[in-house]
Design a protein around this motif. Structure first.
Motif, PDB file in Angstrom:
ATOM      1  N   ALA A   1      -9.037  -0.822   1.317  1.00  0.00           N
ATOM      2  CA  ALA A   1      -7.690  -0.945   0.748  1.00  0.00           C
ATOM      3  C   ALA A   1      -7.133  -2.347   0.960  1.00  0.00           C
ATOM      4  O   ALA A   1      -6.507  -2.925   0.061  1.00  0.00           O
ATOM      5  CB  ALA A   1      -6.763   0.096   1.366  1.00  0.00           C
TER       6      ALA A   1
ATOM      7  N   ALA B   1      -3.361  -0.052  -4.110  1.00  0.00           N
ATOM      8  CA  ALA B   1      -4.071   1.049  -3.461  1.00  0.00           C
ATOM      9  C   ALA B   1      -3.069   2.068  -2.943  1.00  0.00           C
ATOM     10  O   ALA B   1      -1.944   1.720  -2.571  1.00  0.00           O
ATOM     11  CB  ALA B   1      -4.942   0.523  -2.317  1.00  0.00           C
TER      12      ALA B   1
ATOM     13  N   PHE C   1      -7.003   6.876  -2.485  1.00  0.00           N
ATOM     14  CA  PHE C   1      -7.776   7.495  -1.409  1.00  0.00           C
ATOM     15  C   PHE C   1      -7.194   8.881  -1.126  1.00  0.00           C
ATOM     16  O   PHE C   1      -6.060   8.994  -0.659  1.00  0.00           O
ATOM     17  CB  PHE C   1      -7.699   6.644  -0.136  1.00  0.00           C
TER      18      PHE C   1
ATOM     19  N   PHE D   1      -2.771   6.008  -0.648  1.00  0.00           N
ATOM     20  CA  PHE D   1      -3.361   7.093   0.120  1.00  0.00           C
ATOM     21  C   PHE D   1      -2.596   8.363  -0.221  1.00  0.00           C
ATOM     22  O   PHE D   1      -1.364   8.401  -0.119  1.00  0.00           O
ATOM     23  CB  PHE D   1      -3.304   6.787   1.616  1.00  0.00           C
TER      24      PHE D   1
ATOM     25  N   ILE E   1       0.857  -1.191   0.000  1.00  0.00           N
ATOM     26  CA  ILE E   1       0.000   0.000   0.000  1.00  0.00           C
ATOM     27  C   ILE E   1       0.889   1.237   0.000  1.00  0.00           C
ATOM     28  O   ILE E   1       1.808   1.358   0.815  1.00  0.00           O
ATOM     29  CB  ILE E   1      -0.942  -0.005   1.219  1.00  0.00           C
TER      30      ILE E   1
ATOM     31  N   ARG F   1      -1.447   1.958  -9.579  1.00  0.00           N
ATOM     32  CA  ARG F   1      -2.456   1.860  -8.522  1.00  0.00           C
ATOM     33  C   ARG F   1      -3.847   1.968  -9.145  1.00  0.00           C
ATOM     34  O   ARG F   1      -4.070   2.823 -10.004  1.00  0.00           O
ATOM     35  CB  ARG F   1      -2.303   2.979  -7.493  1.00  0.00           C
TER      36      ARG F   1
ATOM     37  N   THR G   1      -6.110  -5.150  -1.749  1.00  0.00           N
ATOM     38  CA  THR G   1      -4.764  -5.722  -1.741  1.00  0.00           C
ATOM     39  C   THR G   1      -4.830  -7.242  -1.796  1.00  0.00           C
ATOM     40  O   THR G   1      -4.033  -7.896  -2.467  1.00  0.00           O
ATOM     41  CB  THR G   1      -4.001  -5.267  -0.481  1.00  0.00           C
TER      42      THR G   1
END
Length: 268
Positions: free
Chosen positions: A108, A118, A85, A120, A10, A81, A112
Motif C-alpha cells: 500500500a 489504496a 485490501f 483497506f 490511505i 482507489r 501511495t
C-alpha cells in the motif's frame, strides 16, 4: 521515507457497520496511527458517526468522524482507489494471494508513493465481508490469530492494520521492483480504479450471457475465476476502456443492432 508518502491518503472502509461504538473506536485507532480517511458503506444509520457512543469512544478523534463519508455501495466507496485490501479470514478457492498486514502495508505504501489510491476494507461486525464484497477487492489480508478463537473486534482489526502501516511507513523501506505493480506505475501508466474494474467485470459477464457462454442462473465458478484473473493483472484505464468497447459491440451485434455496413454483410 519520502515526503510523497502520506498515511492520510490511505483509506479505511467499513462495510455495513451496525454499532456506533465500533465506528468511534475505529476513528481512535486510525488517528493514533496517522490515518484520517474513513469511509462507511451502508452503515445501520446515516448518523452513526454523530451518535453519542461513537463520539465517546473516539476519545478525541472526532475530526476523523466528522470527515467520514457514507456510500451506498462498496464500488462507489472505492471509485478513486485502484487497490483494495479485503480483511478476511475466509479462505477462497479462487481468491488473490493472502497477505499479512505487514506485507499489505508495504505494498500500500509503495503504491501511495506512486500516487495510487489504496484502501483497506473491513466487513460487518457479525458476518465480515460477503463473497460478493470480497470479489470487489483485489487483495486479501488475514491477521494471524489463535485458530481456536480467531474472532477480532472490528476496531482491533483496524488497529492492527493501522499499526502495520505506521511501522512500515516509519521504516521507510520502499524499494520498487521492476516487475511489481508499484514499479510499473512508476513508469507513468494510469491504473484503473477498483470501481472501473468492477464495472468491467460486470460488463464482461453481460457479454458472456449475451452469447450464451454462461447461464446467469448457474454461472458455476466463472465469476470467481474472472475476478481472480482481473485481480492478478493491474489494468490501465485505457485497457479497461478498450475491453468495454469490445463487449459493447458484442452485445450490440447479438441484439441485432447493426451499423449500415454490417447489414450489407448479412445479405445473402
Amino acid at each position: 521515507m519520502t515526503a510523497a508518502i502520506s498515511l492520510e491518503s490511505i483509506s479505511i472502509v467499513l462495510v455495513k457497520t451496525s454499532h456506533p461504538g465500533n465506528v468511534g473506536s475505529v476513528a481512535r485507532a486510525m488517528k493514533t496511527m496517522g490515518l484520517s480517511d474513513l469511509r462507511l458503506v451502508e452503515p445501520k444509520t446515516t448518523d452513526i458517526c454523530s451518535a453519542d457512543e461513537a463520539i465517546s469512544l473516539a476519545s478525541g478523534a472526532t475530526d476523523v468522524l466528522e470527515k467520514a463519508r457514507i456510500f451506498n455501495t462498496l464500488p462507489d466507496a472505492l471509485a478513486d482507489r485502484s487497490v483494495a485490501f479485503a480483511l478476511s479470514a475466509r479462505l477462497r478457492d479462487l481468491g488473490p494471494r493472502l497477505q499479512s498486514p505487514q506485507e499489505a502495508a508495504q505494498e500500500a505504501l509503495k503504491l501511495t508513493e506512486s500516487a495510487v489510491g489504496a484502501a483497506f476494507v473491513f466487513g460487518a461486525e457479525r458476518t465480515g465481508l460477503s463473497n460478493d464484497e470480497l470479489l470487489v477487492c483485489n487483495r486479501q489480508v488475514t491477521i494471524a490469530a489463535n485458530p481456536a478463537y480467531s474472532s477480532l473486534n472490528l476496531s482491533q482489526a483496524v488497529q492492527i492494520v493501522a499499526y502495520a502501516l505506521r511501522t512500515e511507513w516509519a521504516a521507510g523501506q520502499f524499494d520498487l521492483e521492476e516487475d511489481s505493480l508499484a514499479g510499473t506505475l512508476a513508469k507513468g501508466e494510469k491504473l484503473a480504479t477498483v470501481k472501473a474494474v468492477a464495472d468491467l467485470q460486470a460488463h464482461w459477464l453481460q457479454a458472456m450471457q449475451a452469447v450464451d457462454f454462461i447461464n446467469p442462473d448457474k454461472p458455476k465458478k466463472v465469476v470467481q475465476r474472472l475476478a481472480r484473473m482481473l485481480a492478478k493483472t493491474p489494468l490501465e484505464q485505457e485497457e479497461v476502456d478498450m475491453l468495454r468497447g469490445f463487449f459493447s459491440d458484442v452485445i450490440r451485434v447479438v441484439d441485432d443492432r447493426l451499423y449500415p455496413h454490417e447489414f450489407e454483410r448479412k445479405k445473402p
